[in-house]
Write a protein that holds these residues in place. Structure first.
Motif, PDB file in Angstrom:
ATOM      1  N   LYS A   1       0.903  -1.174   0.004  1.00 28.47           N
ATOM      2  CA  LYS A   1       0.200   0.041   0.148  1.00 28.47           C
ATOM      3  C   LYS A   1       0.861   1.145   0.031  1.00 28.47           C
ATOM      4  CE  LYS A   1      -3.442  -2.116   2.573  1.00 28.47           C
ATOM      5  NZ  LYS A   1      -4.437  -2.061   3.699  1.00 28.47           N
ATOM      6  N   GLU A   2       1.776   1.291   0.978  1.00 25.46           N
ATOM      7  CA  GLU A   2       2.686   2.571   1.072  1.00 25.46           C
ATOM      8  C   GLU A   2       3.941   2.030   1.272  1.00 25.46           C
ATOM      9  OE1 GLU A   2       1.326   5.734   0.967  1.00 25.46           O
ATOM     10  OE2 GLU A   2      -0.855   4.996   1.832  1.00 25.46           O
ATOM     11  N   ALA A   3       4.849   2.219   0.059  1.00 25.27           N
ATOM     12  CA  ALA A   3       6.140   1.428   0.110  1.00 25.27           C
ATOM     13  C   ALA A   3       7.169   2.177   0.048  1.00 25.27           C
ATOM     14  CB  ALA A   3       6.113   0.473  -1.208  1.00 25.27           C
ATOM     15  N   LEU A   4       7.028   3.581   0.488  1.00 26.50           N
ATOM     16  CA  LEU A   4       8.068   4.627   0.236  1.00 26.50           C
ATOM     17  C   LEU A   4       9.515   4.231   1.178  1.00 26.50           C
ATOM     18  CD1 LEU A   4       9.283   7.092  -0.866  1.00 26.50           C
ATOM     19  CD2 LEU A   4       8.216   8.662   0.904  1.00 26.50           C
TER      20      LEU A   4
ATOM     21  N   PRO B   1      10.132   1.227   2.526  1.00 25.92           N
ATOM     22  CA  PRO B   1      10.659   0.152   2.026  1.00 25.92           C
ATOM     23  C   PRO B   1      11.522   0.396   0.531  1.00 25.92           C
ATOM     24  CG  PRO B   1       8.621  -0.667   2.444  1.00 25.92           C
ATOM     25  CD  PRO B   1       8.760   0.951   2.847  1.00 25.92           C
TER      26      PRO B   1
ATOM     27  N   SER C   1       4.619   5.114   5.690  1.00 28.12           N
ATOM     28  CA  SER C   1       5.534   5.715   5.058  1.00 28.12           C
ATOM     29  C   SER C   1       5.641   7.312   5.075  1.00 28.12           C
ATOM     30  CB  SER C   1       5.706   5.358   3.473  1.00 28.12           C
ATOM     31  OG  SER C   1       6.487   4.096   3.381  1.00 28.12           O
TER      32      SER C   1
ATOM     33  N   TRP D   1      -4.004   3.239   8.518  1.00 34.49           N
ATOM     34  CA  TRP D   1      -5.070   3.841   7.364  1.00 34.49           C
ATOM     35  C   TRP D   1      -6.184   4.241   7.776  1.00 34.49           C
ATOM     36  CZ3 TRP D   1      -1.789  -0.744   5.979  1.00 34.49           C
ATOM     37  CH2 TRP D   1      -0.413  -0.192   5.138  1.00 34.49           C
TER      38      TRP D   1
END
Lengths: 148, 601
Positions: A14-17, A19, B295, B313
């Motif tokens: 979903k949010e991989a910034l 990693p 993130s 989320w």
């Protein structure tokens, strides 16, 4: 191209910034400005937000790092057994301050707030290899193993 | 195949750092040389024993333990013990008082008072083999829950057990789950906080390195109870071995159908993901941790809404710490009543502590709540090394405080520790001796929190900087009258005005040091003296001519060319060049380098 592959690898997340930045750093040893720009573009995240993340976390380096990374632990247990003196000694031996790299790009000195190896402090890690019970007089012989 | 002997070799990060893998190869060679491969096997285990004495090996079923192993010891050990059945006394633990070798693991004082619930599989299984964990009841509780308990019954069981959050705050776990279950919203998440940021703490790393499945099983049970089907383990990137073991454990559990879709055919699905942190202490704070998984820069946010209502989320999320999760399966298997009978009135069960600093037996300890600090330091920890005097035990890291000698009979309990100005915290316990300066020690924590403050709240960002500046001045001999009072006032203000746990607790190390060691602060301010001889600006280095053998080692090592002297004659230190790095004192075999007060007031 490399960065493309890394982004592809994390496509399902979903949010991989974070990693993605971690993987780029593993690949390139630091986060060059071009890489940060490319990531921002490809993930369609404002550059300032990517930079915000990259500059906040200690594990990311925005400067090129040396071939060998020397990490000196400054956790509490290491501190009470002289951790600060170990940093100073490495600093003197390499003639660089923490977060700096030697001119020949061989060594980068970093400090860490705790490696969780408290029973064997003071701890120094070089390229993933752990050294426990380090004293200032042992620093030289440890570093010299990594000199070319 | 049944082996007659199992060699439980500790392969935790610390034992590996002192050569455990070389020992493993050497034992393999020797076993082969004696054709014992069918009779003896090596089992790499995690966090098995006294962490300062690695590499360590426990021979089972004999229960014989060996320490400080070197490659050269192995041929003798294999031949004597494994071939001829004669345990090798010279490699055993030596009792510090009787000086007799102790053969059996459970006879060692360090081990005797421990009670292993969270660490039930410590030193008993290869963490990379799920079969070994299953053979010791791993995933039995998950099966029981899925086959015979409703989510409400699971929550009730955890509530009845009295389990409280082991991350530090001590919130009742069952109640937390209940709130999250009741909240409407989907999907829901469970999160394991393995961002063990407190310096001086290694409980969570050790639990994961020894038994990663205990954490996964607890999370799966928790997910079933609150109605989640996905979970994240947020783990520090500084723990590479723990990450590796956890990732492998997830794959193995998935292969066995113990994680993933339709677990054990019971219609419940649960997926676990590992999320590696990126090096920010503030991520241990739950709202920051969630922001980090998303993130984002990990700035904490105001609560309420609590993560149970709006977490990852913006979905209902239940966060517990590694140790809390690792307790869950044991409670389900053995019952709430059994668990609640261990510990004190308000603090149930056991607590894992990492004992480190100036102590003989540093290592991982699991003890029933209610044990006293004195028992921890002297009976389990074996006292202070090198004949030094005990000064304090620091509990709770940068959010905690120091407990002096006079309070050592305090029982370990969430409420009692708080009364003493410390906190239970996550379980980091660092013992300090007379050579630690309490002003410098308080400054150390302030450097830490000032560096790690995310900067969002002015009180935390600027307050920590202001306190640090005062403490720095005091250690430099520039302290002034009124500094102590101002530190106290400022410390309280920072507590009041900060949003998250980091800011709300960062003054604790200073306030507790002022509570118990005020005289040391006064010595620095009024008399410009550092009683522990730590603060560089207040001390001088010199050489005792009666002790100096003139070996020249210090002269050779001195980076400042401050030492002069002829070979075999007493040397001298020129104070104007000395940078007080301590290299001479470290290297002197005759202990001739002495510290004195710089100012004679």
């Amino acid at each position: 191209m490399q960065i493309d592959n890394i982004i592809q690898k994390h496509k399902t997340q979903k949010e991989a910034l974070i990693p993605i930045l971690q993987d780029i750093q593993v690949e390139l040893n630091w986060l060059p400005p071009e890489a940060i720009k490319e990531v921002a573009q490809k993930l369609a995240i404002p550059l300032i937000d990517v930079y915000g993340v990259a500059s906040f976390y200690r594990a990311f380096s925005l400067k090129p790092r040396g071939k060998h990374i020397i990490t000196v632990c400054l956790g509490t247990a290491c501190h009470v057994r002289g951790g600060a003196r170990i940093v100073a000694e490495v600093s003197r031996k390499l003639n660089i301050e923490p977060d700096e790299t030697t001119e020949d790009m061989q060594f980068t000195l970093e400090t860490v707030n705790c490696l969780g190896c408290c029973a064997i402090g003071p701890v120094v890690v070089i390229d993933g290899e752990y050294y426990g019970g380090v004293t200032s007089s042992k620093v030289n012989s440890i570093i010299s193993k990594y000199r070319k | 195949m049944a082996y007659r002997t199992n060699l439980m070799l500790c392969t935790c990060t610390m034992c590996v750092s002192v050569g455990a893998l070389k020992i493993k190869r050497k034992i393999e060679e020797e076993i082969k040389r004696h054709n014992l491969e069918d009779e003896i096997q090596i089992i790499p285990v995690g966090s098995s024993w006294l962490c300062t004495r690695g590499p360590t090996l426990i021979v089972q079923p004999d229960d014989v333990v060996y320490q400080f192993l070197k490659e050269d010891d192995i041929p003798h050990l294999v031949e004597e013990h494994l071939l001829k059945g004669r345990p090798v006394k010279s490699l055993m633990y030596i009792h510090p008082e009787t000086l007799h070798p102790i053969e059996k693991l459970h006879q060692i004082p360090f081990y005797r008072q421990q009670r292993l619930i969270t660490l039930r599989n410590r030193g008993m299984i290869d963490p990379d083999k799920i079969e070994e964990c299953i053979a010791r009841d791993g995933y039995k509780a998950l099966a029981k829950v899925l086959k015979s308990m409703t989510p409400e019954e699971v929550i009730q069981e955890i509530k009845d057990s009295g389990l409280r959050g082991r991350g530090g705050a001590g919130f009742p776990t069952g109640r937390k789950w209940e709130v999250c279950r009741a909240v409407k919203g989907s999907p829901k998440y469970v999160v394991c906080n393995a961002d063990e940021g407190d310096p001086g703490a290694f409980m969570d790393r050790s639990i994961i390195e020894a038994d990663p499945h205990a954490v996964l099983e607890g999370m799966a049970i928790g997910a079933y109870a609150i109605g989640a089907s996905e979970g994240y383990i947020y783990i520090r990137i500084e723990y590479p071995l723990a990450i590796k073991r956890l990732e492998r454990a997830i794959l193995e559990a998935r292969d066995y159908g113990l994680l993933g879709e339709n677990i054990l055919g019971a219609g419940f699905s649960f997926e676990a993901h590992v999320f590696k942190g990126a090096g920010a202490f503030v991520c241990g704070e739950e709202t920051s941790l969630l922001a980090s998984i998303e993130s984002k820069p990990p700035e904490p946010r105001t609560r309420p809404p609590y993560p149970a209502q709006s977490g990852l989320w913006e979905k209902p999320t239940n966060i517990n710490n590694v140790e809390t999760w690792a307790n869950v399966a044991a409670i389900i298997n053995q019952g709430a009543k059994w668990f609640s009978e261990i510990g004190t009135e308000t603090s149930k069960g056991t607590k894992v502590f990492s004992l480190a600093g100036n102590i003989n037996n540093a290592g991982l300890v699991e003890v029933p709540m209610g044990i006293t600090l004195r028992e921890m330091v002297y009976d389990i920890g074996g006292g202070i090394p090198n004949g030094k005097k005990f000064k304090a035990v620091q509990i709770g890291g940068p959010s905690g405080g120091v407990v002096p000698d006079s309070l050592l009979d305090l029982p370990i309990d969430y409420e009692r520790l708080q009364e003493a100005g410390a906190i239970m915290g996550s379980g980091g316990m660092v013992v300090v001796d007379e050579d630690t300066c309490m002003v410098d020690f308080a400054k150390y924590f302030l450097i830490f929190t000032n560096d790690e403050s995310c900067g969002k709240c002015t009180s935390c960002r600027e307050g920590s900087a202001a306190m640090l500046e005062i403490l720095t001045r005091i250690t430099e001999g520039k302290g002034e009258e009124g500094d102590i009072e101002f530190l106290e006032e400022l410390g309280e203000a920072v507590k009041e005005a900060s949003q998250c746990g980091l800011g709300q607790t960062l003054s604790n190390p200073v306030l507790s040091a002022l509570m118990h060691f005020r005289d040391e602060f006064e010595a620095h301010i009024k008399y410009k003296k550092c009683p522990a001889f730590v603060c560089k600006d207040l001390i001088t280095y010199s050489i005792d001519p009666d002790k100096c053998t003139g070996c020249g080692l210090c002269l050779k090592q001195c980076p400042a060319d401050a030492i002069t002297g002829k070979l075999k004659k007493p040397h001298q230190i020129d104070d104007s060049n000395c940078i007080k790095c301590g290299v001479c004192r470290d290297s002197c075999k005759a202990k001739a380098v002495i510290l004195k007060d710089r100012f004679d007031k």
